[in-house]
Design a protein around this motif. Structure first.
Motif, PDB file in Angstrom:
ATOM      1  N   PRO A   1       3.585  12.575  -7.403  1.00 54.07           N
ATOM      2  CA  PRO A   1       2.718  11.399  -7.318  1.00 54.07           C
ATOM      3  C   PRO A   1       1.343  11.775  -6.778  1.00 54.07           C
ATOM      4  CG  PRO A   1       4.219  11.427  -5.467  1.00 54.07           C
ATOM      5  CD  PRO A   1       4.617  12.565  -6.384  1.00 54.07           C
ATOM      6  N   ARG A   2       0.341  11.080  -7.255  1.00 55.46           N
ATOM      7  CA  ARG A   2      -1.026  11.321  -6.809  1.00 55.46           C
ATOM      8  C   ARG A   2      -1.427  10.246  -5.813  1.00 55.46           C
ATOM      9  NH1 ARG A   2      -3.684  12.630 -12.718  1.00 55.46           N
ATOM     10  NH2 ARG A   2      -2.548  14.569 -13.062  1.00 55.46           N
ATOM     11  N   GLY A   3      -1.845  10.684  -4.631  1.00 55.38           N
ATOM     12  CA  GLY A   3      -2.269   9.733  -3.617  1.00 55.38           C
ATOM     13  C   GLY A   3      -2.751  10.456  -2.375  1.00 55.38           C
ATOM     14  N   SER A   4      -3.217   9.670  -1.421  1.00 55.81           N
ATOM     15  CA  SER A   4      -3.696  10.227  -0.157  1.00 55.81           C
ATOM     16  C   SER A   4      -2.511  10.751   0.661  1.00 55.81           C
ATOM     17  CB  SER A   4      -4.436   9.154   0.640  1.00 55.81           C
ATOM     18  OG  SER A   4      -3.509   8.176   1.100  1.00 55.81           O
ATOM     19  N   ASP A   5      -2.825  11.486   1.713  1.00 53.79           N
ATOM     20  CA  ASP A   5      -1.765  11.980   2.595  1.00 53.79           C
ATOM     21  C   ASP A   5      -0.959  10.819   3.165  1.00 53.79           C
ATOM     22  OD1 ASP A   5      -2.568  14.597   2.161  1.00 53.79           O
ATOM     23  OD2 ASP A   5      -3.678  14.756   4.052  1.00 53.79           O
ATOM     24  N   PHE A   6      -1.637   9.739   3.576  1.00 56.87           N
ATOM     25  CA  PHE A   6      -0.953   8.574   4.127  1.00 56.87           C
ATOM     26  C   PHE A   6      -0.039   7.942   3.076  1.00 56.87           C
ATOM     27  CE2 PHE A   6      -0.570   4.016   4.913  1.00 56.87           C
ATOM     28  CZ  PHE A   6      -0.067   4.019   6.203  1.00 56.87           C
ATOM     29  N   GLN A   7      -0.555   7.751   1.876  1.00 56.34           N
ATOM     30  CA  GLN A   7       0.265   7.163   0.811  1.00 56.34           C
ATOM     31  C   GLN A   7       1.493   8.020   0.536  1.00 56.34           C
ATOM     32  OE1 GLN A   7      -2.882   6.966  -2.123  1.00 56.34           O
ATOM     33  NE2 GLN A   7      -2.953   4.722  -1.992  1.00 56.34           N
ATOM     34  N   ARG A   8       1.310   9.319   0.447  1.00 58.56           N
ATOM     35  CA  ARG A   8       2.452  10.193   0.162  1.00 58.56           C
ATOM     36  C   ARG A   8       3.470  10.162   1.301  1.00 58.56           C
ATOM     37  NH1 ARG A   8      -1.710  13.531  -1.645  1.00 58.56           N
ATOM     38  NH2 ARG A   8      -1.323  15.012   0.031  1.00 58.56           N
ATOM     39  N   ALA A   9       3.011  10.002   2.546  1.00 62.20           N
ATOM     40  CA  ALA A   9       3.948   9.866   3.675  1.00 62.20           C
ATOM     41  C   ALA A   9       4.764   8.588   3.529  1.00 62.20           C
ATOM     42  CB  ALA A   9       3.195   9.872   5.003  1.00 62.20           C
TER      43      ALA A   9
ATOM     44  N   ARG B   1      14.308  -2.268   3.715  1.00 60.70           N
ATOM     45  CA  ARG B   1      13.593  -2.019   4.957  1.00 60.70           C
ATOM     46  C   ARG B   1      12.338  -2.884   4.921  1.00 60.70           C
ATOM     47  NH1 ARG B   1      17.793   0.041   5.441  1.00 60.70           N
ATOM     48  NH2 ARG B   1      18.338   2.119   6.185  1.00 60.70           N
ATOM     49  N   SER B   2      11.800  -3.165   6.099  1.00 62.22           N
ATOM     50  CA  SER B   2      10.547  -3.923   6.165  1.00 62.22           C
ATOM     51  C   SER B   2       9.368  -2.954   6.174  1.00 62.22           C
ATOM     52  CB  SER B   2      10.516  -4.792   7.422  1.00 62.22           C
ATOM     53  OG  SER B   2      10.358  -3.981   8.576  1.00 62.22           O
ATOM     54  N   TYR B   3       8.193  -3.512   5.945  1.00 59.82           N
ATOM     55  CA  TYR B   3       6.975  -2.703   6.033  1.00 59.82           C
ATOM     56  C   TYR B   3       6.840  -2.135   7.441  1.00 59.82           C
ATOM     57  CZ  TYR B   3       5.905  -4.928   1.601  1.00 59.82           C
ATOM     58  OH  TYR B   3       5.962  -5.356   0.297  1.00 59.82           O
TER      59      TYR B   3
ATOM     60  N   ALA C   1      -1.151  -1.406   6.208  1.00 64.54           N
ATOM     61  CA  ALA C   1      -1.528  -0.223   5.429  1.00 64.54           C
ATOM     62  C   ALA C   1      -0.326   0.307   4.646  1.00 64.54           C
ATOM     63  CB  ALA C   1      -2.104   0.853   6.342  1.00 64.54           C
ATOM     64  N   VAL C   2       0.852   0.218   5.250  1.00 62.60           N
ATOM     65  CA  VAL C   2       2.074   0.602   4.543  1.00 62.60           C
ATOM     66  C   VAL C   2       2.258  -0.303   3.327  1.00 62.60           C
ATOM     67  CG1 VAL C   2       4.602   0.553   4.689  1.00 62.60           C
ATOM     68  CG2 VAL C   2       3.269   1.703   6.458  1.00 62.60           C
ATOM     69  N   GLY C   3       2.005  -1.592   3.499  1.00 63.20           N
ATOM     70  CA  GLY C   3       2.107  -2.525   2.374  1.00 63.20           C
ATOM     71  C   GLY C   3       1.169  -2.142   1.241  1.00 63.20           C
ATOM     72  N   ALA C   4      -0.053  -1.771   1.589  1.00 61.14           N
ATOM     73  CA  ALA C   4      -1.018  -1.363   0.566  1.00 61.14           C
ATOM     74  C   ALA C   4      -0.561  -0.086  -0.135  1.00 61.14           C
ATOM     75  CB  ALA C   4      -2.396  -1.175   1.190  1.00 61.14           C
ATOM     76  N   ALA C   5      -0.070   0.886   0.632  1.00 61.01           N
ATOM     77  CA  ALA C   5       0.417   2.134   0.038  1.00 61.01           C
ATOM     78  C   ALA C   5       1.647   1.872  -0.826  1.00 61.01           C
ATOM     79  CB  ALA C   5       0.740   3.154   1.129  1.00 61.01           C
ATOM     80  N   ASN C   6       2.510   0.988  -0.362  1.00 57.24           N
ATOM     81  CA  ASN C   6       3.701   0.623  -1.127  1.00 57.24           C
ATOM     82  C   ASN C   6       3.287   0.050  -2.488  1.00 57.24           C
ATOM     83  OD1 ASN C   6       6.692   0.378  -0.913  1.00 57.24           O
ATOM     84  ND2 ASN C   6       6.236  -1.784  -1.268  1.00 57.24           N
TER      85      ASN C   6
ATOM     86  N   GLY D   1      12.566 -10.728   5.819  1.00 56.44           N
ATOM     87  CA  GLY D   1      13.488 -10.520   4.706  1.00 56.44           C
ATOM     88  C   GLY D   1      12.973 -11.120   3.402  1.00 56.44           C
ATOM     89  N   ALA D   2      11.817 -11.790   3.471  1.00 56.12           N
ATOM     90  CA  ALA D   2      11.252 -12.420   2.275  1.00 56.12           C
ATOM     91  C   ALA D   2      10.760 -11.369   1.290  1.00 56.12           C
ATOM     92  CB  ALA D   2      10.104 -13.339   2.658  1.00 56.12           C
ATOM     93  N   LEU D   3      10.928 -11.678   0.005  1.00 57.60           N
ATOM     94  CA  LEU D   3      10.390 -10.789  -1.019  1.00 57.60           C
ATOM     95  C   LEU D   3       8.881 -10.957  -1.042  1.00 57.60           C
ATOM     96  CD1 LEU D   3      12.845 -11.122  -4.018  1.00 57.60           C
ATOM     97  CD2 LEU D   3      12.939  -9.611  -2.044  1.00 57.60           C
ATOM     98  N   THR D   4       8.191  -9.831  -1.090  1.00 56.77           N
ATOM     99  CA  THR D   4       6.738  -9.840  -1.130  1.00 56.77           C
ATOM    100  C   THR D   4       6.291  -9.103  -2.382  1.00 56.77           C
ATOM    101  OG1 THR D   4       6.725  -7.868   0.246  1.00 56.77           O
ATOM    102  CG2 THR D   4       6.525  -9.959   1.389  1.00 56.77           C
ATOM    103  N   GLY D   5       5.008  -8.985  -2.585  1.00 54.80           N
ATOM    104  CA  GLY D   5       4.436  -8.423  -3.800  1.00 54.80           C
ATOM    105  C   GLY D   5       5.141  -7.205  -4.356  1.00 54.80           C
ATOM    106  N   PHE D   6       5.074  -7.098  -5.672  1.00 53.47           N
ATOM    107  CA  PHE D   6       5.698  -5.985  -6.377  1.00 53.47           C
ATOM    108  C   PHE D   6       4.979  -5.824  -7.709  1.00 53.47           C
ATOM    109  CE2 PHE D   6       9.288  -4.317  -9.060  1.00 53.47           C
ATOM    110  CZ  PHE D   6       9.390  -3.085  -8.443  1.00 53.47           C
ATOM    111  N   ALA D   7       4.590  -4.602  -8.054  1.00 48.88           N
ATOM    112  CA  ALA D   7       3.822  -4.359  -9.278  1.00 48.88           C
ATOM    113  C   ALA D   7       4.552  -4.834 -10.529  1.00 48.88           C
ATOM    114  CB  ALA D   7       3.472  -2.879  -9.403  1.00 48.88           C
ATOM    115  N   GLY D   8       5.869  -4.783 -10.517  1.00 56.76           N
ATOM    116  CA  GLY D   8       6.655  -5.237 -11.660  1.00 56.76           C
ATOM    117  C   GLY D   8       6.922  -6.729 -11.656  1.00 56.76           C
TER     118      GLY D   8
END
Length: 164
Positions: free
Chosen positions: A75-83, A97-99, A114-119, A138-145
């Motif tokens: 995957p291509r991303g920043s060090d934080f995103q890859r973590a 798991r939660s953000y 920031a974890v949410g943005a990277a997710n 426990g609520a469902l939050t944004g998802f690209a799909g």
């Protein structure tokens, strides 16, 4: 670097698999937002070894016979995103798991947003299970799909986890 792509018909729509010679770069949704995952043009090659392995493992997942993936990932991303994405890979099949949980897991307890943005930028949906991340309540939050797809994937895995 040359990119290769192949379509994959799944119960959640036709996904576009993208790889280079190092590994799987992306799994794109049918209505993926342009620019969510920035990729240069890829050439069609369903026979590319990474793409054929990805398609085979996704088929096993959707048939109920696979709970974890064993693929070369690039995957291509920043060090934080890859973590963040590496932390997603540790969420067991059928669990969420939660953000905030992910932020703590990567040693950045105040970085839930920031974890949410990277997710949301995770380019390898399903294989790197960003769908397993939910709000603290426990609520469902944004998802690209789309949330309907996220709900479907979580229900699919919950059914499989109950059988296992």
């Amino acid at each position: 670097m040359t990119l290769y792509s192949a379509p994959f018909d799944s119960p959640v729509g036709t996904l576009t698999l993208v790889a280079d010679d190092a590994g799987l770069i992306a799994i794109l949704w049918p209505d993926d937002a342009p620019g969510r995952v920035r990729l240069e043009d890829a050439r069609d090659d369903a026979a590319h070894p990474v793409l054929s392995a990805t398609a085979a493992q996704l088929a096993e997942y959707f048939a109920g016979g696979r709970t974890a993936f064993d693929l070369p990932l690039a995957p291509r991303g920043s060090d934080f995103q890859r973590a963040v994405w590496r932390a997603l890979d540790t969420i067991p099949f059928g669990e969420t798991r939660s953000y905030a949980d992910i932020a703590r897991a990567i040693g950045r307890p105040g970085a839930a947003r920031a974890v949410g943005a990277a997710n949301g930028r995770n380019p390898i949906s399903i294989v790197t299970p960003c769908h397993r991340v939910v709000g603290t309540s426990g609520a469902l939050t944004g998802f690209a799909g789309g949330l309907a797809t996220k709900r479907w994937l979580l229900a699919w895995e919950a059914r499989g986890a109950a059988i296992a």
